[in-house]
Design a protein around this motif. Structure first.
Motif, PDB file in Angstrom:
ATOM      1  N   VAL A   1       0.951  -1.440   0.053  1.00 61.86           N
ATOM      2  CA  VAL A   1      -0.594   0.372  -0.185  1.00 61.86           C
ATOM      3  C   VAL A   1       0.955   1.240   0.236  1.00 61.86           C
ATOM      4  N   HIS A   2       0.744   1.822  -0.572  1.00 56.30           N
ATOM      5  CA  HIS A   2       1.738   3.210  -0.971  1.00 56.30           C
ATOM      6  C   HIS A   2       0.707   4.390  -0.585  1.00 56.30           C
TER       7      HIS A   2
ATOM      8  N   GLY B   1      -4.666  -0.008   2.913  1.00 54.06           N
ATOM      9  CA  GLY B   1      -4.865  -1.926   2.997  1.00 54.06           C
ATOM     10  C   GLY B   1      -6.385  -1.748   2.890  1.00 54.06           C
ATOM     11  N   ASP B   2      -7.043  -0.305   3.171  1.00 58.54           N
ATOM     12  CA  ASP B   2      -8.902  -0.609   2.822  1.00 58.54           C
ATOM     13  C   ASP B   2      -9.013  -0.596   2.082  1.00 58.54           C
ATOM     14  N   ASP B   3     -10.533  -1.204   1.423  1.00 63.46           N
ATOM     15  CA  ASP B   3     -10.733  -0.311   0.204  1.00 63.46           C
ATOM     16  C   ASP B   3     -11.738   0.491   0.244  1.00 63.46           C
ATOM     17  N   LEU B   4     -12.223   1.477   0.882  1.00 59.98           N
ATOM     18  CA  LEU B   4     -12.275   2.598   0.938  1.00 59.98           C
ATOM     19  C   LEU B   4     -10.550   3.554   0.506  1.00 59.98           C
ATOM     20  N   TYR B   5      -9.897   3.351   1.550  1.00 55.83           N
ATOM     21  CA  TYR B   5      -8.830   3.622   1.020  1.00 55.83           C
ATOM     22  C   TYR B   5      -8.453   5.348   0.036  1.00 55.83           C
ATOM     23  N   PRO B   6      -8.501   4.213  -0.970  1.00 56.78           N
ATOM     24  CA  PRO B   6      -7.745   4.863  -2.677  1.00 56.78           C
ATOM     25  C   PRO B   6      -8.858   6.510  -2.291  1.00 56.78           C
ATOM     26  N   ILE B   7     -10.437   5.881  -1.923  1.00 51.77           N
ATOM     27  CA  ILE B   7     -11.339   6.997  -2.215  1.00 51.77           C
ATOM     28  C   ILE B   7     -10.426   8.159  -1.406  1.00 51.77           C
ATOM     29  N   LYS B   8     -10.542   7.978  -0.238  1.00 59.79           N
ATOM     30  CA  LYS B   8      -9.715   8.729   1.267  1.00 59.79           C
ATOM     31  C   LYS B   8      -8.753   9.893   0.090  1.00 59.79           C
ATOM     32  N   ILE B   9      -8.283   9.490   0.179  1.00 64.79           N
ATOM     33  CA  ILE B   9      -6.975   9.555  -0.517  1.00 64.79           C
ATOM     34  C   ILE B   9      -7.187  10.966  -1.400  1.00 64.79           C
ATOM     35  N   GLY B  10      -7.520   9.876  -2.416  1.00 63.96           N
ATOM     36  CA  GLY B  10      -8.164  10.471  -3.845  1.00 63.96           C
ATOM     37  C   GLY B  10      -8.709  11.719  -4.070  1.00 63.96           C
ATOM     38  N   TRP B  11     -10.046  12.297  -2.409  1.00 69.36           N
ATOM     39  CA  TRP B  11     -10.584  13.306  -1.731  1.00 69.36           C
ATOM     40  C   TRP B  11      -9.915  14.423  -1.449  1.00 69.36           C
TER      41      TRP B  11
END
Lengths: 385, 149
Positions: free
Chosen positions: A82-83, A127-137
């Motif tokens: 996970v980067h 590592g969570d599925d929603l993490y990319p959404i958080k970072i993208g936001w």
């Protein structure tokens, strides 16, 4: 007779374990005392030579080898990669489609589901599925913020969020590969305290540059159940350009640097592509390495020996620094100093601008406002300078 | 596991390596479908005992590697003080001369601190057999140390 001796020995061993001495035990078995005595003494001797401590290195070595072997057995990467897109780093080319896809998905979802999903993702961790959404936001928010001050503040906020995520991962004993930047506060047994996180090194840890307190580093590793990060790589960050643009054009970017939104509260950092020519010792204001000067004003949020955190920035305050005013956590400070080539912020002057506000709304006296006692390396909160 | 191995080897680095090997062995066994089903602790410590014994057997095969001398040369960092150091070296040398089973029982009982019942369970024996083994091990160790120059 032999059975009797064995039983007597066991009785005596039990008594010794409960605190009795050998003589008292032997008194219970006068007929067997002669045979029992040497055995009890030798048992005592073994017990006193027992190995009681297990060094951290033993845990680390075993864990590291076990995880690597397990990963090899699975034929998969050693741990879930996970980067963490830390501020100041850049996205490598092969990550762009991933990030772009994530952003596209994010936008669609926002359109469809409003901000509910974003809100739900706010507590997600690497590592969570929603993490990319958080970072993208977060990336969107930064990119859509044009006021430089507000943007700085957001970047700082998200940087702090990354540290909190790391701490949470560690608290939850989750095994996740992480990648972050921080400042070495001190050395700890078998590793370093990097921005409050314990980073443990093994003989396999790849090190670039000279590690020392005050130096900014990039750490790659895996969070461990024991509350630390097992480093696979530690790289000293060199002072580069003063902003992300300069950083982005650097030739020595590693293949995994990402996102060009560098924190502008601190000078831009570039990774050292080769080991340091000049090892840095513990930084001092007199060091000839001092280059770019800085002046920062903000709230003192923590103070650990010589490392003070002002506005989230860790600053080395040596005994030579001039302290003006009574320094307490929560006070507003103006700090002047210089930045070493290794990225350490060294203060040569600290001035208390205002005392922290107490819960009842009153302000704590800030002292005389001048006359810092330079002989005292770490002024106590109640001291007047 | 580390404490067990370290007690018998008196070499920190080697003890770390062998401790790690024990767990890797567990992983390998699990992969091959031979992992312990009931007595994991006993399996781990038993495997540790075998690995330490293997280590010593390899050392014995090397003509230049005399065990007692080698043990004495290893860093005695458990205790400080000349007398304690010397006494411990004698103890370790004496222990190394015991049978594997005798070393195992003394290690479990007095170094790892397992009770008689726990030791019996770990060694898959009954309590009386452990009592006997413990008695014989201590007597043999006492003899070994007494016979040393």
């Amino acid at each position: 007779m032999s059975r009797e001796l064995e039983d007597a020995l066991q009785t005596c061993l039990n008594l010794l374990q409960s605190g009795a001495d050998i003589e008292r035990c032997l008194a219970l078995f006068p007929n067997l005392a002669e045979e029992l005595q040497p055995l009890l003494r030798i048992a005592n001797q073994i017990h006193s030579a027992a190995v009681t401590d297990v060094p951290q290195a033993a845990f680390i070595k075993t864990r590291s080898r076990l995880l690597n072997t397990a990963a090899e057995m699975r034929g998969e990467p050693k741990a879930k990669k996970v980067h963490l897109p830390f501020l100041g780093a850049r996205t490598q080319p092969r990550q762009i489609p991933i990030l772009a896809s994530a952003l596209a998905v994010l936008l669609v979802l926002i359109l469809l589901a409003g901000t509910g999903l974003v809100r739900a993702s706010s507590t997600s961790l690497p590592g969570d599925d929603l993490y990319p959404i958080k970072i993208g936001w977060e990336g969107l928010r930064i990119n859509l913020t044009f006021d430089p001050q507000r943007r700085d503040s957001l970047e700082q906020e998200f940087e702090n969020e990354r540290y909190e995520e790391l701490e949470e991962l560690i608290t939850e004993n989750r095994l996740v590969e992480v990648d972050f930047k921080g400042q070495i506060i001190s050395d700890v047994m078998g590793g370093w305290n990097v921005s409050g996180l314990t980073v443990v090194m093994t003989p396999d840890t790849h090190v670039e540059g000279f590690l020392a307190a005050g130096v900014n580093v990039r750490v790659r590793g895996v969070t461990q159940a024991n509350g630390y990060i097992l480093a696979t790589e530690m790289r000293v960050l060199m002072e580069g350009g003063s902003n992300s643009t300069q950083e982005n054009s650097g030739e020595n970017e590693s293949d995994e640097q990402n996102s060009g939104n560098s924190g502008t509260s601190s000078p831009g950092e570039t990774e050292s592509s080769q080991p340091f020519d000049q090892p840095t010792s513990t930084p001092s204001p007199d060091s000839n390495e001092t280059g770019e000067s800085f002046e920062i004003q903000g709230i003192l949020t923590s103070r650990e020996e010589s490392i003070w955190t002002v506005n989230g920035k860790q600053i080395f305050v040596s005994s030579d620094a001039e302290i003006k005013g009574m320094v307490v956590t929560g006070a507003e400070l103006r700090v002047k100093g210089a930045i070493t080539s290794a990225g350490a912020w060294i203060a040569y002057e600290v001035e208390v601008r205002s005392a922290p506000t107490s819960p009842d709304g009153t302000s704590t006296p800030s002292g005389s406002g001048s006359g810092g006692d330079s002989s005292n390396p770490t002024p106590s909160p109640t001291e007047d300078h | 596991v580390y404490r067990y191995v370290r007690f018998r080897l008196n070499n920190e680095t080697l003890a770390e390596d062998i401790s790690a090997d024990v767990f890797l062995q567990l992983l390998e066994s699990a992969r091959a479908g031979r992992s312990p089903q009931t007595n994991l602790k006993g399996w781990l410590l038993g495997t540790a005992a075998h690995m330490v014994s293997d280590h010593f057997r390899k050392k014995y095969r090397q003509p230049t590697d005399d065990l007692p001398k080698n043990l004495a040369a290893e860093t005695p960092d458990l205790l400080t003080g000349m007398e304690l150091e010397e006494r411990n070296q004698l103890l370790r040398t004496g222990l190394a001369m015991l049978t594997d089973e005798q070393q195992h029982v003394l290690n479990l009982r007095f170094n790892n601190g397992f009770s008689l019942e726990e030791t019996a369970n770990l060694m898959n024996k009954n309590v009386n057999a452990i009592k006997q083994l413990q008695f014989r091990a201590l007597a043999a160790l006492n003899r070994n140390i007494g016979e040393m120059p």
